[in-house]
Motif scaffolding. Sequence first.
Motif, short mmCIF file in Angstrom:
data_model
loop_
_atom_site.label_atom_id
_atom_site.label_comp_id
_atom_site.label_asym_id
_atom_site.label_seq_id
_atom_site.Cartn_x
_atom_site.Cartn_y
_atom_site.Cartn_z
N THR A 27 1.16 -1.40 -0.19
CA THR A 27 0.29 0.22 -0.27
C THR A 27 0.50 1.32 0.25
OG1 THR A 27 -1.79 -1.16 1.39
CG2 THR A 27 -1.76 1.25 1.20
N LEU A 28 1.13 1.92 -0.94
CA LEU A 28 1.45 3.23 -1.40
C LEU A 28 0.55 4.33 -0.87
CD1 LEU A 28 2.20 1.14 -3.63
CD2 LEU A 28 3.94 3.20 -3.55
N ALA A 29 0.87 5.65 0.53
CA ALA A 29 0.51 6.80 0.39
C ALA A 29 0.59 7.56 -1.24
CB ALA A 29 0.46 7.54 2.03
N VAL A 30 -0.25 7.76 -1.72
CA VAL A 30 -0.20 8.64 -2.50
C VAL A 30 -0.86 10.18 -3.03
CG1 VAL A 30 0.89 7.10 -4.19
CG2 VAL A 30 -1.83 7.34 -4.44
N ALA A 31 -1.35 10.42 -2.05
CA ALA A 31 -1.88 11.52 -1.54
C ALA A 31 -1.59 12.78 -2.55
CB ALA A 31 -2.20 12.08 -0.15
N GLY A 32 -3.21 13.18 -3.73
CA GLY A 32 -2.53 14.27 -4.10
C GLY A 32 -2.79 14.21 -5.59
N PHE A 33 -2.65 12.11 -6.14
CA PHE A 33 -2.67 11.65 -7.23
C PHE A 33 -4.45 10.95 -7.28
CE2 PHE A 33 2.00 12.09 -6.29
CZ PHE A 33 2.63 12.36 -7.09
N HIS A 34 -4.26 11.22 -8.78
CA HIS A 34 -5.46 10.26 -9.48
C HIS A 34 -5.18 8.54 -9.96
CE1 HIS A 34 -7.95 14.05 -8.78
NE2 HIS A 34 -7.08 14.82 -8.86
N PRO A 35 -6.09 7.92 -9.98
CA PRO A 35 -5.94 6.94 -10.92
C PRO A 35 -5.50 6.99 -12.18
CG PRO A 35 -7.52 6.94 -9.15
CD PRO A 35 -7.45 8.02 -9.48
N GLU A 36 -5.08 7.85 -12.56
CA GLU A 36 -4.83 8.09 -14.23
C GLU A 36 -3.89 8.39 -14.21
OE1 GLU A 36 -7.75 11.93 -13.42
OE2 GLU A 36 -8.02 8.91 -12.80
N ASP A 37 -3.27 9.27 -12.76
CA ASP A 37 -1.58 9.71 -12.78
C ASP A 37 -0.76 8.78 -12.45
OD1 ASP A 37 -3.06 12.38 -13.14
OD2 ASP A 37 -3.03 12.86 -10.63
N ILE A 38 -0.80 7.23 -12.76
CA ILE A 38 -0.10 6.66 -11.26
C ILE A 38 -0.16 5.09 -12.58
CG2 ILE A 38 0.44 4.80 -9.75
CD1 ILE A 38 -1.46 6.91 -7.86
N ASP A 39 0.80 4.57 -12.51
CA ASP A 39 0.83 3.49 -13.40
C ASP A 39 1.63 2.40 -12.99
OD1 ASP A 39 0.01 4.22 -16.47
OD2 ASP A 39 2.30 4.77 -16.70
N VAL A 40 1.23 0.57 -12.67
CA VAL A 40 2.26 0.29 -12.02
C VAL A 40 2.40 -1.35 -13.29
CG1 VAL A 40 1.26 -1.64 -10.27
CG2 VAL A 40 0.49 0.50 -10.44
N VAL A 41 3.45 -1.20 -13.37
CA VAL A 41 3.98 -2.56 -14.52
C VAL A 41 4.60 -3.64 -13.59
CG1 VAL A 41 5.82 -2.57 -16.19
CG2 VAL A 41 4.10 -0.43 -16.08
N ALA A 42 4.34 -4.72 -13.32
CA ALA A 42 4.91 -5.89 -13.21
C ALA A 42 5.81 -6.35 -14.39
CB ALA A 42 3.92 -7.18 -12.68
N ARG A 65 1.34 24.95 -0.11
CA ARG A 65 1.95 23.81 -0.55
C ARG A 65 2.21 22.27 0.02
NH1 ARG A 65 -0.04 22.98 -7.19
NH2 ARG A 65 -0.38 20.58 -5.98
N GLY A 66 1.70 21.61 0.68
CA GLY A 66 2.09 20.86 1.40
C GLY A 66 2.41 19.24 1.29
N ILE A 67 1.31 19.25 0.03
CA ILE A 67 1.00 18.02 -0.40
C ILE A 67 2.04 17.54 -1.13
CG2 ILE A 67 -0.84 16.43 -1.68
CD1 ILE A 67 -2.62 17.57 -0.01
N THR A 68 2.76 16.65 -0.76
CA THR A 68 4.11 16.61 -2.21
C THR A 68 3.18 15.93 -3.40
OG1 THR A 68 5.42 15.91 -0.65
CG2 THR A 68 6.08 15.02 -3.10
N SER A 69 3.45 16.45 -5.39
CA SER A 69 2.70 16.29 -5.84
C SER A 69 3.85 16.02 -6.76
CB SER A 69 2.14 17.15 -6.46
OG SER A 69 2.88 18.78 -6.61
#
Length: 133
Positions: A27-42, A65-69
Amino acid sequence: LEAGAREDDGYPSFDILKDGEDSYRITLAVAGFHPEDIDVVAQQNLLTVTGKRAEEDGSGEYLHRGITSRPFERRFQLADFIEAGTASFENGLLSIALKRVVPEAMKPRRIEISGSPAAIDRIEGPEKDRAAA
């Protein structure tokens, strides 16, 4: 998993959970991101998670701006026979299911031992004769 993930600066933070005998979850904490901003490759024994936020639309001006982007890439070295399953995104957390799948050919198997009747008679022969006497 954890040893390979410690190479970078720790962003984004993550947890590794053992769900069961052969199942795990990252589980990764990715606050401020949307699912379409993230790629998961195995790929083979490597799981790579990358994130890059879309450009802001320019509406509003941030006073703080405290939420890292910033963009990120997090790599996890997977052990043999660990396969990535489904990924889900909820409340700023990305969860990736992992499962150990050992091929049948690699699993230990019991081999029955058999002997020919003549060999058994030879082994038991003298004792049989003594028991009969």
